[in-house]
Structures are given as structure tokens and as C-alpha cells.
Design a protein around this motif. Sequence first.
Motif, PDB file in Angstrom:
ATOM      1  N   ASN A   1      12.445  -5.883  -1.680  1.00  0.00           N
ATOM      2  CA  ASN A   1      12.473  -4.743  -0.727  1.00  0.00           C
ATOM      3  C   ASN A   1      11.513  -4.954   0.337  1.00  0.00           C
ATOM      4  O   ASN A   1      10.408  -4.952   0.094  1.00  0.00           O
ATOM      5  N   PRO A   2      12.107  -5.228   1.554  1.00  0.00           N
ATOM      6  CA  PRO A   2      11.360  -5.411   2.867  1.00  0.00           C
ATOM      7  C   PRO A   2      10.181  -4.397   3.009  1.00  0.00           C
ATOM      8  O   PRO A   2       9.288  -4.790   3.635  1.00  0.00           O
ATOM      9  N   LEU A   3      10.317  -3.021   2.616  1.00  0.00           N
ATOM     10  CA  LEU A   3       9.452  -1.967   2.751  1.00  0.00           C
ATOM     11  C   LEU A   3       8.527  -1.797   1.354  1.00  0.00           C
ATOM     12  O   LEU A   3       7.954  -0.770   1.524  1.00  0.00           O
TER      13      LEU A   3
ATOM     14  N   GLY B   1       2.683   0.676  -2.693  1.00  0.00           N
ATOM     15  CA  GLY B   1       3.028   0.379  -1.458  1.00  0.00           C
ATOM     16  C   GLY B   1       4.686   0.715  -1.369  1.00  0.00           C
ATOM     17  O   GLY B   1       5.294  -0.222  -0.714  1.00  0.00           O
ATOM     18  N   ASN B   2       5.327   1.509  -2.267  1.00  0.00           N
ATOM     19  CA  ASN B   2       6.661   1.646  -2.298  1.00  0.00           C
ATOM     20  C   ASN B   2       6.984   2.570  -0.972  1.00  0.00           C
ATOM     21  O   ASN B   2       7.131   3.690  -1.277  1.00  0.00           O
ATOM     22  N   PHE B   3       7.085   2.101   0.149  1.00  0.00           N
ATOM     23  CA  PHE B   3       7.502   2.757   1.474  1.00  0.00           C
ATOM     24  C   PHE B   3       8.924   2.868   1.692  1.00  0.00           C
ATOM     25  O   PHE B   3       9.739   2.082   1.184  1.00  0.00           O
ATOM     26  N   THR B   4       9.130   3.677   2.691  1.00  0.00           N
ATOM     27  CA  THR B   4      10.569   3.767   3.135  1.00  0.00           C
ATOM     28  C   THR B   4      10.275   4.386   4.722  1.00  0.00           C
ATOM     29  O   THR B   4       9.375   4.386   5.019  1.00  0.00           O
ATOM     30  N   LEU B   5      11.498   4.491   5.266  1.00  0.00           N
ATOM     31  CA  LEU B   5      11.528   5.037   6.470  1.00  0.00           C
ATOM     32  C   LEU B   5      12.133   6.266   6.760  1.00  0.00           C
ATOM     33  O   LEU B   5      12.795   6.814   5.967  1.00  0.00           O
TER      34      LEU B   5
ATOM     35  N   VAL C   1       7.386   4.435   8.822  1.00  0.00           N
ATOM     36  CA  VAL C   1       7.349   3.838   7.774  1.00  0.00           C
ATOM     37  C   VAL C   1       6.377   5.309   6.893  1.00  0.00           C
ATOM     38  O   VAL C   1       5.256   5.673   7.563  1.00  0.00           O
ATOM     39  N   VAL C   2       7.125   5.427   5.571  1.00  0.00           N
ATOM     40  CA  VAL C   2       6.348   6.738   5.115  1.00  0.00           C
ATOM     41  C   VAL C   2       6.340   6.543   3.532  1.00  0.00           C
ATOM     42  O   VAL C   2       7.261   5.432   3.129  1.00  0.00           O
ATOM     43  N   THR C   3       5.659   7.262   3.100  1.00  0.00           N
ATOM     44  CA  THR C   3       5.708   7.196   1.304  1.00  0.00           C
ATOM     45  C   THR C   3       6.957   7.728   1.122  1.00  0.00           C
ATOM     46  O   THR C   3       7.778   8.526   1.787  1.00  0.00           O
ATOM     47  N   THR C   4       7.281   7.744  -0.318  1.00  0.00           N
ATOM     48  CA  THR C   4       8.470   8.647  -0.989  1.00  0.00           C
ATOM     49  C   THR C   4       8.097  10.104  -0.710  1.00  0.00           C
ATOM     50  O   THR C   4       9.334  10.838  -0.792  1.00  0.00           O
ATOM     51  N   GLU C   5       6.928  10.657  -0.681  1.00  0.00           N
ATOM     52  CA  GLU C   5       6.851  11.889  -0.326  1.00  0.00           C
ATOM     53  C   GLU C   5       7.000  12.373   1.086  1.00  0.00           C
ATOM     54  O   GLU C   5       6.759  13.565   1.577  1.00  0.00           O
TER      55      GLU C   5
ATOM     56  N   GLY D   1     -15.853   6.141  -6.643  1.00  0.00           N
ATOM     57  CA  GLY D   1     -16.202   7.387  -6.183  1.00  0.00           C
ATOM     58  C   GLY D   1     -14.899   8.336  -5.475  1.00  0.00           C
ATOM     59  O   GLY D   1     -15.264   9.519  -5.248  1.00  0.00           O
ATOM     60  N   LEU D   2     -14.276   7.755  -5.309  1.00  0.00           N
ATOM     61  CA  LEU D   2     -12.827   8.137  -4.633  1.00  0.00           C
ATOM     62  C   LEU D   2     -12.269   9.463  -5.828  1.00  0.00           C
ATOM     63  O   LEU D   2     -12.381   9.312  -6.748  1.00  0.00           O
ATOM     64  N   ASN D   3     -11.898  10.460  -5.111  1.00  0.00           N
ATOM     65  CA  ASN D   3     -11.220  11.705  -5.818  1.00  0.00           C
ATOM     66  C   ASN D   3      -9.899  11.245  -6.035  1.00  0.00           C
ATOM     67  O   ASN D   3      -9.276  11.731  -4.710  1.00  0.00           O
ATOM     68  N   ALA D   4      -9.229  11.313  -7.276  1.00  0.00           N
ATOM     69  CA  ALA D   4      -7.768  11.202  -7.233  1.00  0.00           C
ATOM     70  C   ALA D   4      -7.195  12.839  -7.166  1.00  0.00           C
ATOM     71  O   ALA D   4      -7.623  13.680  -7.979  1.00  0.00           O
ATOM     72  N   ILE D   5      -6.229  12.787  -6.226  1.00  0.00           N
ATOM     73  CA  ILE D   5      -5.724  14.147  -6.285  1.00  0.00           C
ATOM     74  C   ILE D   5      -4.096  14.126  -6.486  1.00  0.00           C
ATOM     75  O   ILE D   5      -3.546  15.285  -6.267  1.00  0.00           O
ATOM     76  N   GLY D   6      -3.630  13.121  -7.259  1.00  0.00           N
ATOM     77  CA  GLY D   6      -2.326  13.192  -7.838  1.00  0.00           C
ATOM     78  C   GLY D   6      -1.452  12.493  -6.641  1.00  0.00           C
ATOM     79  O   GLY D   6      -1.888  12.295  -5.513  1.00  0.00           O
ATOM     80  N   GLY D   7      -0.227  12.064  -7.128  1.00  0.00           N
ATOM     81  CA  GLY D   7       0.720  11.515  -6.155  1.00  0.00           C
ATOM     82  C   GLY D   7       0.395  10.104  -5.920  1.00  0.00           C
ATOM     83  O   GLY D   7       0.841   9.733  -4.459  1.00  0.00           O
ATOM     84  N   ASN D   8      -0.532   9.523  -6.466  1.00  0.00           N
ATOM     85  CA  ASN D   8      -1.047   8.070  -6.335  1.00  0.00           C
ATOM     86  C   ASN D   8      -1.881   8.186  -4.981  1.00  0.00           C
ATOM     87  O   ASN D   8      -1.954   7.120  -4.614  1.00  0.00           O
ATOM     88  N   LEU D   9      -2.410   9.105  -4.626  1.00  0.00           N
ATOM     89  CA  LEU D   9      -3.478   9.209  -3.687  1.00  0.00           C
ATOM     90  C   LEU D   9      -4.710   9.580  -4.244  1.00  0.00           C
ATOM     91  O   LEU D   9      -5.102  10.317  -4.946  1.00  0.00           O
ATOM     92  N   LEU D  10      -5.649   8.959  -3.306  1.00  0.00           N
ATOM     93  CA  LEU D  10      -7.161   9.276  -3.469  1.00  0.00           C
ATOM     94  C   LEU D  10      -7.728   9.872  -2.233  1.00  0.00           C
ATOM     95  O   LEU D  10      -7.307   9.331  -0.987  1.00  0.00           O
ATOM     96  N   THR D  11      -8.766  10.470  -2.184  1.00  0.00           N
ATOM     97  CA  THR D  11      -9.575  10.926  -0.885  1.00  0.00           C
ATOM     98  C   THR D  11     -11.081  10.629  -1.130  1.00  0.00           C
ATOM     99  O   THR D  11     -11.457  10.386  -2.103  1.00  0.00           O
ATOM    100  N   GLU D  12     -11.605  10.472   0.047  1.00  0.00           N
ATOM    101  CA  GLU D  12     -13.012  10.254   0.428  1.00  0.00           C
ATOM    102  C   GLU D  12     -13.872  11.350  -0.280  1.00  0.00           C
ATOM    103  O   GLU D  12     -13.595  12.483  -0.047  1.00  0.00           O
ATOM    104  N   THR D  13     -14.950  10.753  -0.619  1.00  0.00           N
ATOM    105  CA  THR D  13     -16.059  11.737  -1.364  1.00  0.00           C
ATOM    106  C   THR D  13     -17.329  11.261  -0.713  1.00  0.00           C
ATOM    107  O   THR D  13     -17.493  10.189  -0.052  1.00  0.00           O
ATOM    108  N   ALA D  14     -18.530  12.074  -1.040  1.00  0.00           N
ATOM    109  CA  ALA D  14     -19.882  11.649  -0.554  1.00  0.00           C
ATOM    110  C   ALA D  14     -20.333  10.410  -1.349  1.00  0.00           C
ATOM    111  O   ALA D  14     -21.001   9.481  -0.895  1.00  0.00           O
ATOM    112  N   ALA D  15     -19.720  10.264  -2.706  1.00  0.00           N
ATOM    113  CA  ALA D  15     -20.010   9.124  -3.569  1.00  0.00           C
ATOM    114  C   ALA D  15     -19.337   7.970  -3.086  1.00  0.00           C
ATOM    115  O   ALA D  15     -19.836   6.565  -3.283  1.00  0.00           O
ATOM    116  N   SER D  16     -18.044   7.999  -2.554  1.00  0.00           N
ATOM    117  CA  SER D  16     -17.326   6.665  -2.258  1.00  0.00           C
ATOM    118  C   SER D  16     -17.841   6.069  -1.000  1.00  0.00           C
ATOM    119  O   SER D  16     -17.808   4.948  -0.918  1.00  0.00           O
TER     120      SER D  16
END
Length: 262
Positions: A92-94, A119-123, A129-133, A184-199
Motif C-alpha cells: 500500500n503506497p500510504l 504508519g497505516n495512513f489514508t487520504l 494524509v491522515v490516520t485511520t481516525e 517518558g512519553l505518555n501513552a494515550i491510546g489509539g497508537n498515540l503518545l504525547t510529550e511529557t516533562a520526562a520525555s
Amino acid sequence: MSSSALQVARTGLDAQDMKMRVIANNLSNVNTTGFKRDRANFETLAYQQMVAAGAQSDQQNKFATGLNLGSGVRVAGTSRLDTQGTLNQTGNPLDFAIQGDGYFQVQQTDGTLAYSRAGNFTLSPEGNVVTTEGQTIIPQITVPTGATGVTVGSDGTVSATLTGQTAPTQLGQIELARFVNPTGLNAIGGNLLTETAASGAPQVGVAGTEGRGTVIQGSLEGSNVNTVEELVEMIETQRGYEVASKMIKATDEMMQNANQQL
């Protein structure tokens, strides 16, 4: 003393139960794209010093060793193990995989950035180019209607052949983010992580530069969970839980025997 033993055994039950939950989460995500397994980290609780090492045992001698009684164990935290997952070709090219360090940048609905190895993106209907969400990849990449032959270089350069043209046109470039302490990244679900003071703050740049990995088109990074290793960990955790349970039973029997003797 018996009641203290019950308390110590209880902490063991709680700790092993939390570790089993970590293992269960790892196994449930064995097929999740870009998932990184977690490890439970244990640490001892406070010690009660009954006799200090080096204290006077009598007028002429000192204790060579002290008497310290532990109060149990607890799970201090979890560590995400960021080892490389297997790259699976999809054609898949995306579908994009990162070989090496780095994360894709994704814009959430509230405008803040999150980071992902999936990296399973779509249009989108607009050609973004966006995520499945439906979350947009940053920097935003837009593929015009009718464009063909979308290609992505190892440095993240996105190109496509536009309608009426023969030569490919560069549409943008995917940038990757690195962190000093990615665990130190914070897992928030949906295959996503967010920045923290530790990261630490994200260090964004071109793929393949300054320690960042390269982008592989037409592939997805699989989970780095090893099923066999997790099952072995699960068996060890079960044994630890059983031992703590037997300790509670044995301590209870000792207390009952003491009550009967008094």
C-alpha cells in the motif's frame, strides 16, 4: 510479627497482579501496528531497622551484620521497550514504516501534537494524509485529485505525478520527531503518545539525519511483542502470585495455632 507477614504477602499479591495486567496488555497488542511492549519494574518498600550493622553487641564486640525487616514490594512503574518491530510489506503506497528511531507527528482534534510509530495512513476527502481516525499527519501532506504514482523516499520526501504532467512533483516531506527519553512519553491510546516533562521536547527533522530512522514506503512496523517470552513471563508471574497466596495461608495458620496455644 504475623500481621506484618500478612501485609508483606499482600504487597506481593498486588505487585504480581499489576505485572500480570502489563503482560495481558502486551499479549492483547501482539498484532497492533507499531506497538512497543511494556515491562513492569519492581522495587522494595521501606525497611525497618531492628539492629544497626556496626552497633555494639556488648562492651567489646559489634554486630557484623544488622537486622533489617522489609515491608514488601511494589511496582514502581512501567518501561516501554522501544526495540524495532518486524517490517511487514503491504504494497500500500500510504503505508509507512520507520526503520530506526523516530515518530510520526499527528495533529489531534484539539490542535495538540501526538506521536506514533503506526504508519497505516489514508487520504481524507480533501486529499490530506491522515490516520485511520482522521487525524492529520504533520507537516500536512496533500495529494491532489487525479495524482498518480505517489512515492515516498527514505528521507520522507513525498512525490506524485499530477494530471497533465509526466515528471513527478514534490508534494511535501514527512518529518520525524526524536526524544531524549522516549520511554517518558505518555501513552494515550489509539497508537498515540504525547510529550511529557520526562520525555523532553521533540527534536523534529528530516528522516535519516541526526539519528532519526528512515521511512519505508509500502510497509508497516509490527508489534515488538514476543509471544513466547510473554507466556514465560506470565507463568513466572503466576508462580509468584501462588507463593504470596501460600504465604498468607501459612501465616494465618501460624496465628491460629498461636491463639490456640495461649
